[in-house]
Motif scaffolding. Structure first.
Motif, PDB file in Angstrom:
ATOM      1  N   SER A 165      -3.518  -3.033 -10.772  1.00 52.17           N
ATOM      2  CA  SER A 165      -4.386  -1.956 -10.297  1.00 52.17           C
ATOM      3  C   SER A 165      -5.123  -2.345  -9.019  1.00 52.17           C
ATOM      4  CB  SER A 165      -5.393  -1.577 -11.384  1.00 52.17           C
ATOM      5  OG  SER A 165      -6.191  -2.691 -11.732  1.00 52.17           O
ATOM      6  N   LYS A 166      -5.121  -3.622  -8.668  1.00 52.11           N
ATOM      7  CA  LYS A 166      -5.708  -4.069  -7.407  1.00 52.11           C
ATOM      8  C   LYS A 166      -4.595  -4.668  -6.555  1.00 52.11           C
ATOM      9  CE  LYS A 166      -9.748  -5.906  -7.120  1.00 52.11           C
ATOM     10  NZ  LYS A 166     -10.891  -6.837  -7.252  1.00 52.11           N
ATOM     11  N   ASP A 167      -4.516  -4.235  -5.299  1.00 55.44           N
ATOM     12  CA  ASP A 167      -3.451  -4.705  -4.416  1.00 55.44           C
ATOM     13  C   ASP A 167      -3.869  -4.448  -2.975  1.00 55.44           C
ATOM     14  OD1 ASP A 167      -1.186  -5.380  -3.053  1.00 55.44           O
ATOM     15  OD2 ASP A 167       0.173  -4.107  -4.204  1.00 55.44           O
ATOM     16  N   ALA A 168      -4.148  -5.492  -2.236  1.00 54.30           N
ATOM     17  CA  ALA A 168      -4.549  -5.362  -0.832  1.00 54.30           C
ATOM     18  C   ALA A 168      -3.527  -6.027   0.075  1.00 54.30           C
ATOM     19  CB  ALA A 168      -5.933  -5.978  -0.617  1.00 54.30           C
ATOM     20  N   THR A 169      -2.239  -5.845  -0.278  1.00 54.58           N
ATOM     21  CA  THR A 169      -1.159  -6.531   0.416  1.00 54.58           C
ATOM     22  C   THR A 169      -0.391  -5.563   1.303  1.00 54.58           C
ATOM     23  OG1 THR A 169      -0.930  -7.915  -1.565  1.00 54.58           O
ATOM     24  CG2 THR A 169       0.806  -8.069   0.085  1.00 54.58           C
ATOM     25  N   GLY A 170      -0.555  -5.697   2.597  1.00 51.73           N
ATOM     26  CA  GLY A 170       0.236  -4.895   3.522  1.00 51.73           C
ATOM     27  C   GLY A 170      -0.192  -3.434   3.570  1.00 51.73           C
ATOM     28  N   TYR A 171       0.621  -2.622   4.254  1.00 52.47           N
ATOM     29  CA  TYR A 171       0.337  -1.199   4.372  1.00 52.47           C
ATOM     30  C   TYR A 171       0.559  -0.501   3.032  1.00 52.47           C
ATOM     31  CZ  TYR A 171       0.654  -2.172   9.377  1.00 52.47           C
ATOM     32  OH  TYR A 171       0.464  -2.694  10.622  1.00 52.47           O
ATOM     33  N   ASP A 172      -0.225   0.519   2.776  1.00 52.97           N
ATOM     34  CA  ASP A 172      -0.165   1.223   1.497  1.00 52.97           C
ATOM     35  C   ASP A 172       0.878   2.342   1.572  1.00 52.97           C
ATOM     36  OD1 ASP A 172      -0.561   2.356  -0.941  1.00 52.97           O
ATOM     37  OD2 ASP A 172      -2.713   2.694  -0.707  1.00 52.97           O
ATOM     38  N   LEU A 173       2.136   1.969   1.488  1.00 51.31           N
ATOM     39  CA  LEU A 173       3.217   2.950   1.538  1.00 51.31           C
ATOM     40  C   LEU A 173       3.271   3.796   0.272  1.00 51.31           C
ATOM     41  CD1 LEU A 173       6.096   0.833   3.140  1.00 51.31           C
ATOM     42  CD2 LEU A 173       4.496   2.392   4.258  1.00 51.31           C
ATOM     43  N   THR A 174       2.790   3.241  -0.838  1.00 48.35           N
ATOM     44  CA  THR A 174       2.816   3.985  -2.097  1.00 48.35           C
ATOM     45  C   THR A 174       2.075   5.305  -1.965  1.00 48.35           C
ATOM     46  OG1 THR A 174       2.929   1.927  -3.372  1.00 48.35           O
ATOM     47  CG2 THR A 174       2.209   3.903  -4.539  1.00 48.35           C
ATOM     48  N   HIS A 175       0.845   5.231  -1.523  1.00 54.04           N
ATOM     49  CA  HIS A 175       0.039   6.437  -1.446  1.00 54.04           C
ATOM     50  C   HIS A 175       0.409   7.306  -0.248  1.00 54.04           C
ATOM     51  CE1 HIS A 175      -2.473   3.858  -4.107  1.00 54.04           C
ATOM     52  NE2 HIS A 175      -2.476   4.991  -4.779  1.00 54.04           N
ATOM     53  N   LEU A 176       1.112   6.739   0.718  1.00 55.93           N
ATOM     54  CA  LEU A 176       1.647   7.553   1.812  1.00 55.93           C
ATOM     55  C   LEU A 176       2.755   8.470   1.297  1.00 55.93           C
ATOM     56  CD1 LEU A 176       2.057   8.282   4.837  1.00 55.93           C
ATOM     57  CD2 LEU A 176       3.632   6.328   4.960  1.00 55.93           C
ATOM     58  N   LEU A 177       3.628   7.934   0.457  1.00 59.72           N
ATOM     59  CA  LEU A 177       4.763   8.725  -0.032  1.00 59.72           C
ATOM     60  C   LEU A 177       4.327   9.785  -1.042  1.00 59.72           C
ATOM     61  CD1 LEU A 177       7.562   6.011  -0.470  1.00 59.72           C
ATOM     62  CD2 LEU A 177       7.132   7.539   1.457  1.00 59.72           C
ATOM     63  N   VAL A 178       3.278   9.487  -1.830  1.00 65.48           N
ATOM     64  CA  VAL A 178       2.789  10.494  -2.772  1.00 65.48           C
ATOM     65  C   VAL A 178       2.189  11.659  -1.980  1.00 65.48           C
ATOM     66  CG1 VAL A 178       1.158  10.987  -4.621  1.00 65.48           C
ATOM     67  CG2 VAL A 178       2.348   8.790  -4.565  1.00 65.48           C
ATOM     68  N   GLY A 179       2.666  12.846  -2.238  1.00 65.98           N
ATOM     69  CA  GLY A 179       2.204  14.027  -1.512  1.00 65.98           C
ATOM     70  C   GLY A 179       3.034  14.363  -0.288  1.00 65.98           C
ATOM     71  N   SER A 180       4.081  13.590  -0.002  1.00 67.58           N
ATOM     72  CA  SER A 180       4.886  13.832   1.203  1.00 67.58           C
ATOM     73  C   SER A 180       6.021  14.819   0.969  1.00 67.58           C
ATOM     74  CB  SER A 180       5.433  12.514   1.744  1.00 67.58           C
ATOM     75  OG  SER A 180       6.332  11.912   0.829  1.00 67.58           O
ATOM     76  N   GLU A 181       6.176  15.321  -0.247  1.00 67.23           N
ATOM     77  CA  GLU A 181       7.093  16.417  -0.567  1.00 67.23           C
ATOM     78  C   GLU A 181       8.547  16.132  -0.186  1.00 67.23           C
ATOM     79  OE1 GLU A 181       5.515  20.362   0.347  1.00 67.23           O
ATOM     80  OE2 GLU A 181       3.535  19.483   0.668  1.00 67.23           O
ATOM     81  N   GLY A 182       8.968  14.894  -0.363  1.00 72.44           N
ATOM     82  CA  GLY A 182      10.357  14.547  -0.113  1.00 72.44           C
ATOM     83  C   GLY A 182      10.760  14.570   1.340  1.00 72.44           C
ATOM     84  N   THR A 183       9.805  14.536   2.261  1.00 70.23           N
ATOM     85  CA  THR A 183      10.120  14.572   3.696  1.00 70.23           C
ATOM     86  C   THR A 183      10.223  13.185   4.316  1.00 70.23           C
ATOM     87  OG1 THR A 183       7.785  14.709   4.332  1.00 70.23           O
ATOM     88  CG2 THR A 183       8.943  16.793   3.949  1.00 70.23           C
ATOM     89  N   LEU A 184       9.713  12.152   3.631  1.00 69.25           N
ATOM     90  CA  LEU A 184       9.737  10.803   4.180  1.00 69.25           C
ATOM     91  C   LEU A 184      10.729   9.907   3.457  1.00 69.25           C
ATOM     92  CD1 LEU A 184       5.893  10.139   4.608  1.00 69.25           C
ATOM     93  CD2 LEU A 184       7.510  11.026   6.294  1.00 69.25           C
TER      94      LEU A 184
END
Length: 460
Positions: free
Chosen positions: A185-204
């Protein structure tokens, strides 16, 4: 994009997928629509069984410049799953496994096609649950929930999909498999691609597998229903409720028009009022009574007409029946419905509802608002007869006014339905040109040929 598939691609897909490759007219029509009642004809439908097949489909489509539209159960209300440029609809309905469920570490790894309710059932056997509970939970998929960052009534306390995902496996538009996030539940490693993809509606990228955060089920719940003289009084009560040390587990709102519909059409036992709040608290037996007393006290204030509590499960179900009857009631008075899920700061709910009432009067249409008061996310339903050209035109004219009103109140276009095509052109009103250019740059990096769900989210 090609409007008809190249013969080599068709042959390659048939060999790869077997009976999971559908190109007959019936399948193309079936997968060309979603809950938005929009429609476009796909060239073919792909039903992969694993990540490797998804990757092979994306790579082949990139080679031939063929569009791919990912699909869960088709519950989108914004047209996000409509194949407007033809190509392939990639349905995850055969990827439904729970790969792992680690009760001790409170996470589950699931495939994108798993139905939300099926995950809840499996997690519930361990006394756990996944927080997102959209109205479509019985049919919507985890991949679809993540694609539009679905929420639901529990989001006020437990968060939306984005708040309850730990990691993802996805296939980018270039056909590469990426894995982001972790089991922690804690992760400060690199760019947060997980939360970028959530909500992207299959466009990324196409989410194929997700690591989800599970939470312990509270053993007890209690509810109350409060009626107010007007929306301002109800909003003041919402502010007091959200100032409590422990927030309610659900906090739902109905305006005057919704109350009338629930009573007159749905048969709910509700007196006439200017606004209604449904409040639920959860916890263990030792703390529940205190929590119920705290929210009851917070609700009391100027403008309160009545307060009814439901301390046990049977009376709780009776109270919540009105909320469940609302959507069926709407369908009885209008065949056409534009259902938008705008969000404003809680203190501006009265201004939003007043603006909605003014729009209803100006355009001579029933417009009702209800939804998740604790985070200012209201479902504004513009009701009309689609067979009546004048009503349809007025409904379409009211929509941009609703969005302009929302943005003027420092709100946002969507809380949980996403953008799709329905709100795409309004993105230029919500964001600066520089911000949209940054979004396009991210799209270009992950989907260099623009084959993933083209024409969605970002305006031309």
């Amino acid at each position: 994009m090609n409007s008809q598939l190249p013969a080599p691609l068709q042959q390659q897909m048939a060999e790869l997928l077997g009976d999971g490759w559908l190109s007959d007219d019936a399948a193309r029509r079936q997968y060309g629509q979603d809950n938005s009642r929009r429609y476009a004809l796909a060239d073919a439908v792909a039903l992969p069984r694993n990540i490797e097949q998804v990757q092979a489909i994306v790579r082949a489509c990139r080679q031939h410049r063929v569009a791919i539209v990912a699909r869960g159960s088709g519950t989108s209300s914004t047209g996000a799953a409509i194949p407007y440029q033809g190509g392939i609809v990639l349905s995850f309905e055969r990827m439904t496994r729970i790969v792992a469920l680690a009760a001790a570490d409170r996470y589950a790894i699931v495939e994108a096609g798993l139905i939300n309710a099926q995950l809840q059932q499996a997690a519930g056997e361990h006394g756990l649950f996944w927080a997102p509970d959209p109205a479509s939970a019985d049919v919507s998929t985890i991949g679809g929930n993540l694609a539009c960052n679905a929420g639901g009534p529990r989001a006020v306390k437990y968060g939306t999909s984005r708040d309850n995902v730990l990691g993802l496996t996805a296939v980018t538009g270039s056909g590469e498999v990426i894995r982001c996030g972790s089991l922690t539940s804690k992760d400060a490693t690199g760019y947060d691609l997980t939360h970028l993809l959530v909500g992207s509606e299959g466009t990324l990228a196409l989410i194929v597998e997700a690591t989800l955060k599970l939470l312990p089920v509270a053993p007890h719940r209690a509810s109350l229903r409060a009626l107010f003289v007007d929306v301002g009084s109800a909003a003041a009560a919402v502010a007091r409720l959200m100032a409590q040390p422990v927030p309610p587990s659900m906090l739902e709102f109905m305006d005057r028009a919704c109350i009338r519909l629930a009573r007159e059409v749905g048969g709910a036992d509700i007196a006439d009022a200017g606004a209604l709040l449904m409040v639920e608290v959860d916890g263990d037996q030792a703390t529940l009574a205190h929590s119920l007393q705290a929210v009851s006290q917070a609700v009391r204030g100027d403008g309160l007409l009545s307060l009814e509590t439901a301390p046990d499960e049977a009376s709780r179900e009776q109270l919540w029946a009105a909320r469940r009857q609302l959507s069926p009631a709407l369908r009885t008075i209008a065949n056409g419905k534009i259902n938008e899920d705008v969000v404003v700061p809680v203190s501006r709910i009265p201004a939003l509802v007043a603006g909605v009432e003014a729009l209803a009067a100006e355009f001579d249409l029933p417009i009702v608002a209800f939804g998740h008061a604790g985070n200012g996310n209201l479902h504004v339903n513009i009701l009309f007869d689609p067979e009546d050209a004048a009503q349809t035109a007025r409904a379409q004219a009211a929509l941009p006014r609703l969005f302009a009103l929302t943005l003027s109140l420092h709100g946002t276009l969507s809380g949980e339905h996403g953008i799709g095509v329905a709100k795409r052109e309004f993105m230029a009103d919500a964001f600066s040109a520089a911000t949209l250019d940054s979004m396009r740059a991210i799209k270009q990096a992950l989907d260099p040929d623009g084959i993933l769900n083209p024409g969605k989210v970002l305006p031309a």
